[in-house]
Structures are given as C-alpha cells and as structure tokens.
Motif scaffolding. Structure first.
Motif, mmCIF file in Angstrom:
data_model
loop_
_atom_site.group_PDB
_atom_site.id
_atom_site.type_symbol
_atom_site.label_atom_id
_atom_site.label_comp_id
_atom_site.label_asym_id
_atom_site.label_seq_id
_atom_site.Cartn_x
_atom_site.Cartn_y
_atom_site.Cartn_z
ATOM 1 N N SER A 35 26.667 38.048 47.134
ATOM 2 C CA SER A 35 26.207 39.398 46.755
ATOM 3 C C SER A 35 27.102 40.070 45.709
ATOM 4 N N GLY A 36 28.196 39.398 45.313
ATOM 5 C CA GLY A 36 29.036 39.948 44.249
ATOM 6 C C GLY A 36 30.376 40.498 44.709
ATOM 7 N N LYS A 37 30.759 40.221 45.971
ATOM 8 C CA LYS A 37 32.032 40.753 46.493
ATOM 9 C C LYS A 37 33.233 40.197 45.730
ATOM 10 N N SER A 38 33.301 38.871 45.612
ATOM 11 C CA SER A 38 34.436 38.256 44.908
ATOM 12 C C SER A 38 34.416 38.617 43.424
ATOM 13 N N THR A 39 33.236 38.843 42.880
ATOM 14 C CA THR A 39 33.100 39.250 41.473
ATOM 15 C C THR A 39 33.816 40.574 41.234
ATOM 16 N N ILE A 40 33.741 41.490 42.199
ATOM 17 C CA ILE A 40 34.437 42.779 42.080
ATOM 18 C C ILE A 40 35.944 42.559 41.936
ATOM 19 N N LEU A 41 36.494 41.615 42.716
ATOM 20 C CA LEU A 41 37.931 41.327 42.627
ATOM 21 C C LEU A 41 38.284 40.702 41.279
ATOM 22 N N LYS A 42 37.421 39.811 40.795
ATOM 23 C CA LYS A 42 37.672 39.183 39.483
ATOM 24 C C LYS A 42 37.650 40.222 38.363
ATOM 25 N N LEU A 43 36.745 41.191 38.486
ATOM 26 C CA LEU A 43 36.687 42.269 37.492
ATOM 27 C C LEU A 43 37.945 43.131 37.561
ATOM 28 N N ALA A 44 38.412 43.421 38.780
ATOM 29 C CA ALA A 44 39.615 44.242 38.943
ATOM 30 C C ALA A 44 40.839 43.557 38.351
ATOM 31 N N LEU A 45 40.862 42.213 38.418
ATOM 32 C CA LEU A 45 41.976 41.437 37.861
ATOM 33 C C LEU A 45 41.841 41.203 36.357
ATOM 34 N N GLY A 46 40.730 41.632 35.792
ATOM 35 C CA GLY A 46 40.502 41.412 34.363
ATOM 36 C C GLY A 46 40.138 39.984 34.027
ATOM 37 N N LEU A 47 39.723 39.193 35.030
ATOM 38 C CA LEU A 47 39.305 37.805 34.779
ATOM 39 C C LEU A 47 37.902 37.750 34.187
ATOM 40 N N ASP A 61 42.801 50.991 31.693
ATOM 41 C CA ASP A 61 41.405 50.543 31.622
ATOM 42 C C ASP A 61 41.384 49.048 31.294
ATOM 43 N N VAL A 62 41.154 48.211 32.318
ATOM 44 C CA VAL A 62 41.209 46.759 32.094
ATOM 45 C C VAL A 62 40.063 46.266 31.213
ATOM 46 N N THR A 63 39.004 47.053 31.123
ATOM 47 C CA THR A 63 37.873 46.635 30.275
ATOM 48 C C THR A 63 38.217 46.732 28.788
ATOM 49 N N GLU A 64 39.289 47.468 28.463
ATOM 50 C CA GLU A 64 39.668 47.658 27.054
ATOM 51 C C GLU A 64 40.967 46.934 26.686
ATOM 52 N N MET A 65 41.586 46.245 27.663
ATOM 53 C CA MET A 65 42.912 45.679 27.440
ATOM 54 C C MET A 65 42.869 44.273 26.854
ATOM 55 N N SER A 66 43.926 43.914 26.130
ATOM 56 C CA SER A 66 44.069 42.555 25.614
ATOM 57 C C SER A 66 44.437 41.622 26.765
ATOM 58 N N GLU A 67 44.278 40.322 26.551
ATOM 59 C CA GLU A 67 44.595 39.338 27.587
ATOM 60 C C GLU A 67 46.065 39.409 27.989
ATOM 61 N N ASN A 68 46.958 39.593 27.010
ATOM 62 C CA ASN A 68 48.389 39.683 27.311
ATOM 63 C C ASN A 68 48.712 40.906 28.152
ATOM 64 N N ALA A 69 48.089 42.042 27.816
ATOM 65 C CA ALA A 69 48.323 43.279 28.573
ATOM 66 C C ALA A 69 47.817 43.138 30.002
ATOM 67 N N VAL A 70 46.667 42.498 30.164
ATOM 68 C CA VAL A 70 46.113 42.276 31.499
ATOM 69 C C VAL A 70 47.028 41.353 32.300
ATOM 70 N N PHE A 71 47.591 40.352 31.627
ATOM 71 C CA PHE A 71 48.508 39.418 32.294
ATOM 72 C C PHE A 71 49.696 40.164 32.886
ATOM 73 N N ASP A 72 50.252 41.120 32.131
ATOM 74 C CA ASP A 72 51.376 41.932 32.625
ATOM 75 C C ASP A 72 50.947 42.794 33.802
ATOM 76 N N LEU A 73 49.745 43.342 33.727
ATOM 77 C CA LEU A 73 49.228 44.187 34.811
ATOM 78 C C LEU A 73 49.082 43.392 36.107
ATOM 79 N N ARG A 74 48.665 42.126 35.973
ATOM 80 C CA ARG A 74 48.456 41.287 37.163
ATOM 81 C C ARG A 74 49.743 41.061 37.952
ATOM 82 N N ARG A 75 50.891 41.214 37.304
ATOM 83 C CA ARG A 75 52.167 41.064 38.016
ATOM 84 C C ARG A 75 52.318 42.115 39.122
ATOM 85 N N GLN A 76 51.574 43.211 38.995
ATOM 86 C CA GLN A 76 51.666 44.299 39.978
ATOM 87 C C GLN A 76 50.583 44.200 41.055
ATOM 88 N N ILE A 77 49.843 43.083 41.031
ATOM 89 C CA ILE A 77 48.733 42.900 41.971
ATOM 90 C C ILE A 77 48.953 41.622 42.774
#
Length: 202
Positions: A35-47, A61-77
């Motif tokens: 139903s899209g539950k895991s998809t929500i987590l993938k979106l939150a991680l910027g995958l 805003d992960v929807t506007e971030m570069s891949e490198n910036a998202v990678f740094d953000l993931r360190r906090q998750i």
C-alpha cells in the motif's frame, strides 16, 4: 510531508499525503502489504522523489536537495530495515559498528563503547562476538535496532520491525521502540501492517 503524490506508471501509490512528525514523538503508519508504507520511508530518506509535494526532514526540503546533501542528511537518520538486513559475514559487533567505522572519525575505543552501550540497550551485549546466523529472528531485529541507534540519530525509521515474528517477540520489539522514545526522545516513524503493534505502542 506536504501534499505528496507518487505514481508508478498509472498506479497511484500515494495520493496527496500530508503529515507531521513532531520532535520526540513516535508515529505509526498502517496499511496492507503493497500500500506504499515502505515507499514513505524511501521518500523521507531521499531515495526516491515524489511526483508532487514537498518533504521536509530536519528543516530541509529533501525534494530539492542534491544527492550529496541528502547523503549528509542521512547521517542523522537511523533505519531499521524489514528482515533486519544484517551482514551475514560480520559479527554482531561489526554489524552494529558499521556506520561508525564508515565515518572514519570515531576512535576504536569510542566505537567499542558505543556498540556495547547500544547492545546493552537492546539487552544483547552477550552476543557481541556472534554471527547473525547464530541468532533468532527476534534477536536479529534487536541487533538491527542497536545498529540504527548507535549513531545517536535525530530520527529513527522502522520498516515493519515486527514482520515475521511471533506475538511475544513482536511485543518485545515494540516495547524497545517505546523505550527508545522515552529514554532518548528520538523522533520515530514506524510502518507496519500489524494493528497489535499500535495497541502495544499506545
């Protein structure tokens, strides 16, 4: 999540989804398989990126971030994957320490201390030199939680953490998630298809 929509071809998975996860709270999202539950987590991680809408994580805003910036953000998750996703060829110590070792800025002594602290939190310190194959399903799930919390993340994401476990073990896992919330005040988002998880958590 603000008005997030995502479709694969003509199948709409998420349709104008909005929700907030306040600091220090645990939120659960329930739905049947697919139903899209895991998809929500993938979106939150910027995958993945949504077709429309915005997703703000820790003020960015992960929807506007570069891949490198998202990678740094993931360190906090911290992420607890479905079926644990442990490395079979590594000991429990090496599995839990993996992200700390990857970062390369933490001393060996500090890694050892934090690994033992995380394993102690999930009551599995005695398994430090064992391999995943030597552990029960519930123990592997608890090691996965230890791996997720060892970096002291701001947010924890749980992808069906009780899937495939018996009711008693499932309750133990949910009680650990509640303990994590109460002790460390970590914001947590849990997705599951088991309503029993909600009852225990509430």
């Amino acid at each position: 999540f603000e008005n997030v929509t995502l479709a694969f071809d003509d199948k709409v998975v998420l349709d104008d989804i909005s929700f907030r996860l306040p600091h220090g709270e645990t939120k659960a999202i329930f739905g049947v398989a697919g139903s899209g539950k895991s998809t929500i987590l993938k979106l939150a991680l910027g995958l993945m990126k949504p077709d429309s809408g915005h997703i703000h994580v820790l003020g960015q805003d992960v929807t506007e971030m570069s891949e490198n910036a998202v990678f740094d953000l993931r360190r906090q998750i911290g992420m607890v994957f479905q079926e644990s996703a442990l490395f079979d060829s590594r000991t429990v110590r090496e599995n839990v320490a993996f992200r700390l070792m990857e970062e390369g800025s933490v001393s060996d002594d500090e890694i050892e201390r934090r690994v033992r602290e995380a394993l102690s939190f999930v009551e599995l310190e005695r398994t430090v030199d064992m391999f995943p194959a030597e552990l029960s399903g519930g123990m592997r799930r608890r090691v996965a939680i230890a791996r997720a919390i060892v970096t002291q993340p701001e947010i924890l994401l749980y992808d069906s953490p009780t899937g495939g476990l018996d009711p008693v073990t499932s309750t133990t896992i949910i009680e650990l998630i509640v303990k994590q919330r109460d002790v460390y005040k970590t914001s947590s988002l849990l997705v599951s298809h088991r309503l029993q998880d909600a009852c225990v958590m509430a």
